[in-house]
Design an enzyme around this catalytic site. Structure first.
Site, PDB file in Angstrom:
ATOM      1  CB  ALA A  25      11.786  -0.219 108.874  1.00  0.00           C
ATOM      2  CB  SER A  26       8.336  -3.331 112.431  1.00  0.00           C
ATOM      3  OG  SER A  26       7.086  -2.952 111.879  1.00  0.00           O
ATOM      4  CG  ASN A 102       7.597   0.627 103.519  1.00  0.00           C
ATOM      5  OD1 ASN A 102       7.317   0.007 102.494  1.00  0.00           O
ATOM      6  ND2 ASN A 102       7.433   0.103 104.738  1.00  0.00           N
ATOM      7  CE1 TYR A 167      -2.352   0.278 100.115  1.00  0.00           C
ATOM      8  CE2 TYR A 167      -2.727  -0.268  97.800  1.00  0.00           C
ATOM      9  CZ  TYR A 167      -1.895  -0.230  98.905  1.00  0.00           C
ATOM     10  OH  TYR A 167      -0.603  -0.680  98.805  1.00  0.00           O
ATOM     11  CB  ILE A 200       5.381  -7.408  97.432  1.00  0.00           C
ATOM     12  CG1 ILE A 200       5.655  -6.412  96.283  1.00  0.00           C
ATOM     13  CG2 ILE A 200       6.682  -7.855  98.103  1.00  0.00           C
ATOM     14  CD1 ILE A 200       6.560  -6.879  95.173  1.00  0.00           C
TER      15      ILE A 200
HETATM   16  P1  NAP Z   1       3.002  -4.899 105.869  1.00  0.00           P
HETATM   17  O1  NAP Z   1       3.748  -6.165 105.785  1.00  0.00           O
HETATM   18  O2  NAP Z   1       1.587  -4.891 106.343  1.00  0.00           O
HETATM   19  O3  NAP Z   1       3.858  -3.864 106.763  1.00  0.00           O
HETATM   20  C1  NAP Z   1       3.361  -2.583 106.982  1.00  0.00           C
HETATM   21  C2  NAP Z   1       4.387  -1.784 107.750  1.00  0.00           C
HETATM   22  O4  NAP Z   1       3.880  -0.446 107.891  1.00  0.00           O
HETATM   23  C3  NAP Z   1       4.638  -2.326 109.152  1.00  0.00           C
HETATM   24  O5  NAP Z   1       6.005  -2.221 109.444  1.00  0.00           O
HETATM   25  C4  NAP Z   1       3.814  -1.388 110.031  1.00  0.00           C
HETATM   26  O6  NAP Z   1       4.388  -1.175 111.325  1.00  0.00           O
HETATM   27  C5  NAP Z   1       3.938  -0.080 109.268  1.00  0.00           C
HETATM   28  N1  NAP Z   1       2.865   0.859 109.589  1.00  0.00           N
HETATM   29  C6  NAP Z   1       1.545   0.759 109.356  1.00  0.00           C
HETATM   30  N2  NAP Z   1       0.890   1.839 109.814  1.00  0.00           N
HETATM   31  C7  NAP Z   1       1.845   2.659 110.360  1.00  0.00           C
HETATM   32  C8  NAP Z   1       1.816   3.926 110.985  1.00  0.00           C
HETATM   33  N3  NAP Z   1       0.664   4.582 111.150  1.00  0.00           N
HETATM   34  N4  NAP Z   1       2.975   4.464 111.403  1.00  0.00           N
HETATM   35  C9  NAP Z   1       4.161   3.820 111.240  1.00  0.00           C
HETATM   36  N5  NAP Z   1       4.248   2.597 110.657  1.00  0.00           N
HETATM   37  C10 NAP Z   1       3.091   2.032 110.225  1.00  0.00           C
HETATM   38  O7  NAP Z   1       2.955  -4.173 104.451  1.00  0.00           O
HETATM   39  P2  NAP Z   1       3.953  -4.225 103.195  1.00  0.00           P
HETATM   40  O8  NAP Z   1       3.339  -5.133 102.212  1.00  0.00           O
HETATM   41  O9  NAP Z   1       5.339  -4.428 103.626  1.00  0.00           O
HETATM   42  O10 NAP Z   1       3.723  -2.754 102.634  1.00  0.00           O
HETATM   43  C11 NAP Z   1       4.697  -1.741 102.753  1.00  0.00           C
HETATM   44  C12 NAP Z   1       4.330  -0.614 101.789  1.00  0.00           C
HETATM   45  O11 NAP Z   1       4.294  -1.121 100.465  1.00  0.00           O
HETATM   46  C13 NAP Z   1       2.954  -0.009 102.040  1.00  0.00           C
HETATM   47  O12 NAP Z   1       2.982   1.373 101.807  1.00  0.00           O
HETATM   48  C14 NAP Z   1       2.083  -0.682 101.004  1.00  0.00           C
HETATM   49  O13 NAP Z   1       0.952   0.074 100.666  1.00  0.00           O
HETATM   50  C15 NAP Z   1       3.059  -0.797  99.857  1.00  0.00           C
HETATM   51  N6  NAP Z   1       2.717  -1.813  98.873  1.00  0.00           N
HETATM   52  C16 NAP Z   1       2.702  -3.124  99.199  1.00  0.00           C
HETATM   53  C17 NAP Z   1       2.376  -4.061  98.222  1.00  0.00           C
HETATM   54  C18 NAP Z   1       2.354  -5.534  98.506  1.00  0.00           C
HETATM   55  O14 NAP Z   1       1.976  -6.282  97.588  1.00  0.00           O
HETATM   56  N7  NAP Z   1       2.748  -6.003  99.675  1.00  0.00           N
HETATM   57  C19 NAP Z   1       2.048  -3.642  96.926  1.00  0.00           C
HETATM   58  C20 NAP Z   1       2.067  -2.285  96.642  1.00  0.00           C
HETATM   59  C21 NAP Z   1       2.410  -1.376  97.614  1.00  0.00           C
HETATM   60  P3  NAP Z   1       3.933  -1.927 112.689  1.00  0.00           P
HETATM   61  O15 NAP Z   1       3.791  -3.396 112.360  1.00  0.00           O
HETATM   62  O16 NAP Z   1       5.066  -1.636 113.606  1.00  0.00           O
HETATM   63  O17 NAP Z   1       2.652  -1.296 113.132  1.00  0.00           O
END
Ligand code: NAP
Length: 261
Positions: A25-26, A102, A167, A200
Protein backbone atom coordinates in the site's frame (compact mmCIF):
# COMPACT_ATOMS: atom_id res chain seq x y z
CA UNK A 1 -13.09 21.70 5.56
CA UNK A 2 -11.32 18.54 4.30
CA UNK A 3 -11.22 17.11 7.83
CA UNK A 4 -14.95 17.85 8.29
CA UNK A 5 -15.77 16.17 4.98
CA UNK A 6 -13.68 13.14 6.00
CA UNK A 7 -15.41 12.97 9.38
CA UNK A 8 -18.78 13.02 7.67
CA UNK A 9 -17.99 10.18 5.23
CA UNK A 10 -16.25 8.15 7.92
CA UNK A 11 -19.45 8.03 9.95
CA UNK A 12 -21.62 7.41 6.89
CA UNK A 13 -19.14 5.61 4.61
CA UNK A 14 -19.74 2.13 3.19
CA UNK A 15 -16.79 0.78 5.23
CA UNK A 16 -17.69 2.43 8.54
CA UNK A 17 -16.23 0.55 11.55
CA UNK A 18 -14.34 -1.91 9.31
CA UNK A 19 -10.63 -2.75 9.54
CA UNK A 20 -8.69 -3.42 6.35
CA UNK A 21 -5.22 -4.78 5.70
CA UNK A 22 -3.83 -3.72 2.32
CA UNK A 23 -0.56 -5.25 1.12
CA UNK A 24 1.78 -3.17 -1.04
CA UNK A 25 0.00 0.00 0.00
CA UNK A 26 3.00 2.34 -0.09
CA UNK A 27 2.60 3.16 -3.79
CA UNK A 28 0.35 2.86 -6.84
CA UNK A 29 -2.88 0.88 -6.75
CA UNK A 30 -2.48 -0.30 -3.13
CA UNK A 31 -2.01 3.26 -1.93
CA UNK A 32 -5.18 4.42 -3.72
CA UNK A 33 -7.13 1.49 -2.24
CA UNK A 34 -5.93 2.21 1.30
CA UNK A 35 -6.87 5.88 0.96
CA UNK A 36 -10.29 5.11 -0.54
CA UNK A 37 -11.04 2.62 2.24
CA UNK A 38 -10.11 5.25 4.83
CA UNK A 39 -12.35 7.80 3.09
CA UNK A 40 -15.18 5.26 3.34
CA UNK A 41 -14.66 4.94 7.09
CA UNK A 42 -12.29 1.95 7.49
CA UNK A 43 -9.19 1.83 9.68
CA UNK A 44 -6.28 0.69 7.53
CA UNK A 45 -3.07 -1.27 7.99
CA UNK A 46 -0.67 -0.02 5.34
CA UNK A 47 1.79 -2.77 4.43
CA UNK A 48 5.04 -1.90 2.68
CA UNK A 49 8.28 -3.67 1.87
CA UNK A 50 10.94 -1.08 0.89
CA UNK A 51 9.10 2.27 0.77
CA UNK A 52 8.97 3.15 4.47
CA UNK A 53 8.72 6.92 4.02
CA UNK A 54 5.88 6.63 1.53
CA UNK A 55 3.98 4.27 3.84
CA UNK A 56 4.46 6.64 6.78
CA UNK A 57 3.30 9.60 4.68
CA UNK A 58 0.11 7.69 3.80
CA UNK A 59 -0.60 6.97 7.46
CA UNK A 60 -0.07 10.68 8.16
CA UNK A 61 -2.38 11.65 5.29
CA UNK A 62 -5.15 9.41 6.64
CA UNK A 63 -4.67 10.67 10.21
CA UNK A 64 -4.65 14.32 9.05
CA UNK A 65 -8.07 13.66 7.54
CA UNK A 66 -9.33 12.27 10.84
CA UNK A 67 -9.00 8.55 10.03
CA UNK A 68 -7.09 5.74 11.72
CA UNK A 69 -4.12 3.89 10.18
CA UNK A 70 -0.83 2.19 10.98
CA UNK A 71 1.95 0.80 8.81
CA UNK A 72 4.01 -2.37 9.00
CA UNK A 73 7.03 -3.58 7.03
CA UNK A 74 6.68 -7.14 5.77
CA UNK A 75 7.78 -8.99 2.66
CA UNK A 76 4.62 -10.88 1.68
CA UNK A 77 6.73 -13.76 0.39
CA UNK A 78 8.00 -14.43 3.94
CA UNK A 79 5.42 -16.31 6.00
CA UNK A 80 6.85 -15.34 9.40
CA UNK A 81 6.81 -11.64 8.52
CA UNK A 82 3.21 -11.90 7.30
CA UNK A 83 2.13 -13.68 10.49
CA UNK A 84 3.72 -10.87 12.53
CA UNK A 85 1.93 -8.26 10.41
CA UNK A 86 -1.45 -9.91 10.92
CA UNK A 87 -0.88 -10.16 14.70
CA UNK A 88 0.20 -6.49 14.75
CA UNK A 89 -2.94 -5.42 12.84
CA UNK A 90 -5.23 -7.20 15.27
CA UNK A 91 -3.43 -5.83 18.34
CA UNK A 92 -3.22 -2.28 16.91
CA UNK A 93 -6.58 -1.96 15.08
CA UNK A 94 -8.62 -4.65 16.86
CA UNK A 95 -9.61 -7.02 14.02
CA UNK A 96 -9.40 -7.65 10.27
CA UNK A 97 -12.62 -7.51 8.23
CA UNK A 98 -11.09 -6.84 4.82
CA UNK A 99 -7.91 -8.10 3.20
CA UNK A 100 -6.53 -6.78 -0.08
CA UNK A 101 -3.67 -8.86 -1.51
CA UNK A 102 -2.21 -6.25 -3.81
CA UNK A 103 1.59 -6.48 -3.42
CA UNK A 104 3.15 -7.46 -6.71
CA UNK A 105 6.24 -7.25 -8.90
CA UNK A 106 7.14 -7.71 -12.56
CA UNK A 107 10.37 -9.06 -13.98
CA UNK A 108 9.80 -9.35 -17.71
CA UNK A 109 12.02 -11.59 -19.77
CA UNK A 110 11.58 -13.75 -22.86
CA UNK A 111 11.09 -17.34 -21.74
CA UNK A 112 14.24 -18.65 -23.39
CA UNK A 113 16.30 -16.21 -21.32
CA UNK A 114 14.29 -16.25 -18.10
CA UNK A 115 16.34 -17.68 -15.26
CA UNK A 116 14.83 -19.52 -12.33
CA UNK A 117 15.46 -16.55 -10.07
CA UNK A 118 13.30 -14.27 -12.26
CA UNK A 119 10.58 -16.91 -12.33
CA UNK A 120 10.65 -17.62 -8.60
CA UNK A 121 10.85 -14.01 -7.45
CA UNK A 122 7.67 -13.08 -9.30
CA UNK A 123 5.71 -16.24 -8.46
CA UNK A 124 6.81 -16.09 -4.82
CA UNK A 125 5.78 -12.46 -4.32
CA UNK A 126 2.61 -12.41 -6.41
CA UNK A 127 1.13 -15.88 -5.91
CA UNK A 128 2.74 -17.38 -2.81
CA UNK A 129 2.52 -13.97 -1.13
CA UNK A 130 -1.23 -13.90 -1.79
CA UNK A 131 -1.70 -17.43 -0.43
CA UNK A 132 0.40 -16.78 2.68
CA UNK A 133 -1.40 -13.52 3.50
CA UNK A 134 -4.85 -15.03 2.94
CA UNK A 135 -3.95 -18.00 5.13
CA UNK A 136 -2.67 -15.77 7.92
CA UNK A 137 -5.93 -13.76 7.98
CA UNK A 138 -8.26 -16.72 7.56
CA UNK A 139 -8.17 -18.14 11.05
CA UNK A 140 -9.16 -14.74 12.43
CA UNK A 141 -11.90 -14.17 9.83
CA UNK A 142 -13.28 -17.71 10.31
CA UNK A 143 -13.61 -17.12 14.04
CA UNK A 144 -15.53 -13.91 13.28
CA UNK A 145 -17.60 -15.67 10.56
CA UNK A 146 -17.10 -12.60 8.39
CA UNK A 147 -14.64 -11.27 5.86
CA UNK A 148 -14.05 -9.87 2.41
CA UNK A 149 -10.86 -10.76 0.56
CA UNK A 150 -9.87 -9.01 -2.65
CA UNK A 151 -6.94 -10.29 -4.67
CA UNK A 152 -5.36 -8.08 -7.30
CA UNK A 153 -4.93 -10.15 -10.44
CA UNK A 154 -4.26 -8.80 -13.94
CA UNK A 155 -5.48 -8.91 -17.53
CA UNK A 156 -2.24 -10.87 -18.10
CA UNK A 157 -3.80 -13.85 -16.28
CA UNK A 158 -6.10 -14.58 -19.20
CA UNK A 159 -4.31 -12.88 -22.11
CA UNK A 160 -0.65 -13.48 -21.26
CA UNK A 161 1.99 -11.37 -22.95
CA UNK A 162 5.48 -11.42 -24.47
CA UNK A 163 8.07 -11.60 -21.71
CA UNK A 164 5.27 -12.08 -19.20
CA UNK A 165 5.43 -15.87 -18.59
CA UNK A 166 6.30 -15.56 -14.89
CA UNK A 167 3.92 -12.65 -14.23
CA UNK A 168 0.98 -14.09 -16.23
CA UNK A 169 1.38 -17.49 -14.56
CA UNK A 170 1.41 -15.88 -11.11
CA UNK A 171 -1.78 -13.95 -11.90
CA UNK A 172 -3.47 -17.00 -13.44
CA UNK A 173 -2.69 -18.78 -10.19
CA UNK A 174 -4.33 -15.93 -8.27
CA UNK A 175 -7.52 -16.38 -10.31
CA UNK A 176 -7.65 -20.11 -9.53
CA UNK A 177 -6.80 -19.51 -5.88
CA UNK A 178 -9.58 -16.92 -5.65
CA UNK A 179 -12.22 -19.31 -7.01
CA UNK A 180 -11.17 -22.25 -4.80
CA UNK A 181 -11.02 -20.04 -1.71
CA UNK A 182 -14.46 -18.58 -2.48
CA UNK A 183 -15.97 -22.08 -2.54
CA UNK A 184 -14.14 -23.21 0.59
CA UNK A 185 -14.86 -20.09 2.64
CA UNK A 186 -18.46 -19.32 1.68
CA UNK A 187 -19.84 -21.39 4.60
CA UNK A 188 -17.86 -19.10 6.92
CA UNK A 189 -19.36 -16.00 5.28
CA UNK A 190 -16.00 -14.97 3.88
CA UNK A 191 -16.25 -13.64 0.33
CA UNK A 192 -13.26 -13.86 -1.99
CA UNK A 193 -13.05 -11.91 -5.24
CA UNK A 194 -10.33 -10.69 -7.58
CA UNK A 195 -9.88 -7.55 -9.63
CA UNK A 196 -8.07 -7.85 -12.95
CA UNK A 197 -6.77 -4.42 -13.98
CA UNK A 198 -5.67 -3.63 -17.54
CA UNK A 199 -3.04 -0.91 -17.85
CA UNK A 200 -3.02 1.46 -14.89
CA UNK A 201 -0.74 4.47 -14.58
CA UNK A 202 1.75 3.51 -11.81
CA UNK A 203 5.50 2.97 -11.39
CA UNK A 204 4.97 -0.61 -12.60
CA UNK A 205 3.82 0.48 -16.06
CA UNK A 206 6.03 3.56 -16.48
CA UNK A 207 8.52 1.76 -18.73
CA UNK A 208 5.94 0.14 -21.00
CA UNK A 209 4.00 3.39 -21.27
CA UNK A 210 7.18 5.21 -22.30
CA UNK A 211 7.88 2.57 -24.93
CA UNK A 212 4.43 1.93 -26.39
CA UNK A 213 1.70 4.22 -25.08
CA UNK A 214 0.06 4.80 -28.48
CA UNK A 215 0.00 1.08 -29.23
CA UNK A 216 -1.58 0.36 -25.83
CA UNK A 217 -4.23 3.04 -26.35
CA UNK A 218 -5.19 1.50 -29.70
CA UNK A 219 -6.25 -1.63 -27.78
CA UNK A 220 -8.34 0.23 -25.21
CA UNK A 221 -11.83 1.15 -26.46
CA UNK A 222 -12.16 3.88 -23.82
CA UNK A 223 -8.90 5.36 -25.21
CA UNK A 224 -7.27 6.13 -21.90
CA UNK A 225 -4.84 4.52 -19.47
CA UNK A 226 -6.52 3.73 -16.14
CA UNK A 227 -5.64 5.43 -12.87
CA UNK A 228 -5.26 3.72 -9.46
CA UNK A 229 -8.55 5.28 -8.31
CA UNK A 230 -10.40 3.23 -10.98
CA UNK A 231 -9.32 0.06 -9.16
CA UNK A 232 -9.83 1.56 -5.69
CA UNK A 233 -13.48 2.38 -6.46
CA UNK A 234 -14.27 -1.26 -7.27
CA UNK A 235 -12.23 -2.53 -4.31
CA UNK A 236 -14.27 -0.38 -1.91
CA UNK A 237 -17.52 -1.71 -3.38
CA UNK A 238 -16.37 -5.37 -3.21
CA UNK A 239 -15.15 -4.88 0.37
CA UNK A 240 -18.48 -3.47 1.47
CA UNK A 241 -21.84 -5.02 2.35
CA UNK A 242 -23.15 -3.64 -0.96
CA UNK A 243 -21.36 -6.65 -2.52
CA UNK A 244 -22.61 -9.16 0.06
CA UNK A 245 -23.91 -11.60 -2.61
CA UNK A 246 -20.78 -11.48 -4.77
CA UNK A 247 -18.06 -14.09 -4.35
CA UNK A 248 -15.66 -16.03 -6.57
CA UNK A 249 -15.69 -13.32 -9.25
CA UNK A 250 -12.76 -11.95 -11.23
CA UNK A 251 -13.76 -8.49 -12.37
CA UNK A 252 -11.96 -6.55 -15.11
CA UNK A 253 -11.07 -2.87 -14.77
CA UNK A 254 -9.50 -2.20 -18.13
CA UNK A 255 -11.42 0.32 -20.24
CA UNK A 256 -12.65 -2.49 -22.48
CA UNK A 257 -9.14 -3.72 -23.33
CA UNK A 258 -9.32 -7.00 -25.22
CA UNK A 259 -12.92 -6.64 -26.43
CA UNK A 260 -13.49 -7.25 -30.11
CA UNK A 261 -13.64 -4.20 -32.38
P1 NAP B 1 3.73 -0.52 -8.06
O1 NAP B 1 3.38 0.89 -8.28
O2 NAP B 1 5.04 -1.05 -8.56
O3 NAP B 1 3.60 -0.84 -6.49
C1 NAP B 1 3.88 -2.12 -6.03
C2 NAP B 1 3.59 -2.19 -4.55
O4 NAP B 1 3.80 -3.55 -4.12
C3 NAP B 1 4.50 -1.30 -3.72
O5 NAP B 1 3.75 -0.72 -2.68
C4 NAP B 1 5.53 -2.29 -3.17
O6 NAP B 1 6.01 -1.93 -1.87
C5 NAP B 1 4.68 -3.53 -3.00
N1 NAP B 1 5.48 -4.76 -2.96
C6 NAP B 1 6.23 -5.31 -3.93
N2 NAP B 1 6.82 -6.44 -3.50
C7 NAP B 1 6.42 -6.60 -2.20
C8 NAP B 1 6.66 -7.58 -1.20
N3 NAP B 1 7.46 -8.62 -1.45
N4 NAP B 1 6.07 -7.44 0.00
C9 NAP B 1 5.26 -6.39 0.27
N5 NAP B 1 4.99 -5.41 -0.64
C10 NAP B 1 5.57 -5.53 -1.86
O7 NAP B 1 2.64 -1.48 -8.70
P2 NAP B 1 1.07 -1.27 -8.99
O8 NAP B 1 0.95 -0.97 -10.43
O9 NAP B 1 0.46 -0.38 -8.00
O10 NAP B 1 0.58 -2.77 -8.81
C11 NAP B 1 -0.17 -3.19 -7.70
C12 NAP B 1 -0.80 -4.55 -8.03
O11 NAP B 1 -1.63 -4.41 -9.18
C13 NAP B 1 0.22 -5.63 -8.38
O12 NAP B 1 -0.20 -6.87 -7.87
C14 NAP B 1 0.19 -5.66 -9.89
O13 NAP B 1 0.60 -6.89 -10.41
C15 NAP B 1 -1.27 -5.38 -10.15
N6 NAP B 1 -1.56 -4.87 -11.48
C16 NAP B 1 -1.09 -3.66 -11.88
C17 NAP B 1 -1.40 -3.21 -13.16
C18 NAP B 1 -0.93 -1.88 -13.67
O14 NAP B 1 -1.20 -1.60 -14.85
N7 NAP B 1 -0.29 -1.04 -12.87
C19 NAP B 1 -2.17 -4.00 -14.02
C20 NAP B 1 -2.61 -5.24 -13.57
C21 NAP B 1 -2.31 -5.66 -12.29
P3 NAP B 1 7.42 -1.18 -1.57
O15 NAP B 1 7.54 -0.04 -2.55
O16 NAP B 1 7.25 -0.73 -0.16
O17 NAP B 1 8.50 -2.20 -1.72
Amino acid sequence: MAAYHFWLVSIMGILKDQVALVTGASRGIGRAIALEFAREGASVLVNYNNSKELAESLVQEIEDLGGKAACFQADVAQEEQVDEMVAFTISELGKIDILVCNAGVVKDQLMGFMNLDEWEQVVKTNLTGTFVTMKACLRHMMRNKKGSIINISSIAATRGGRGHANYAASKGGINSLTISAAIELAPKRIRVNAIAPGVIDTDMTERVQNLAKEEILQNIPLKQIGVPQDVANLAAFLASEKASYITGEIINVNGGMGLGS
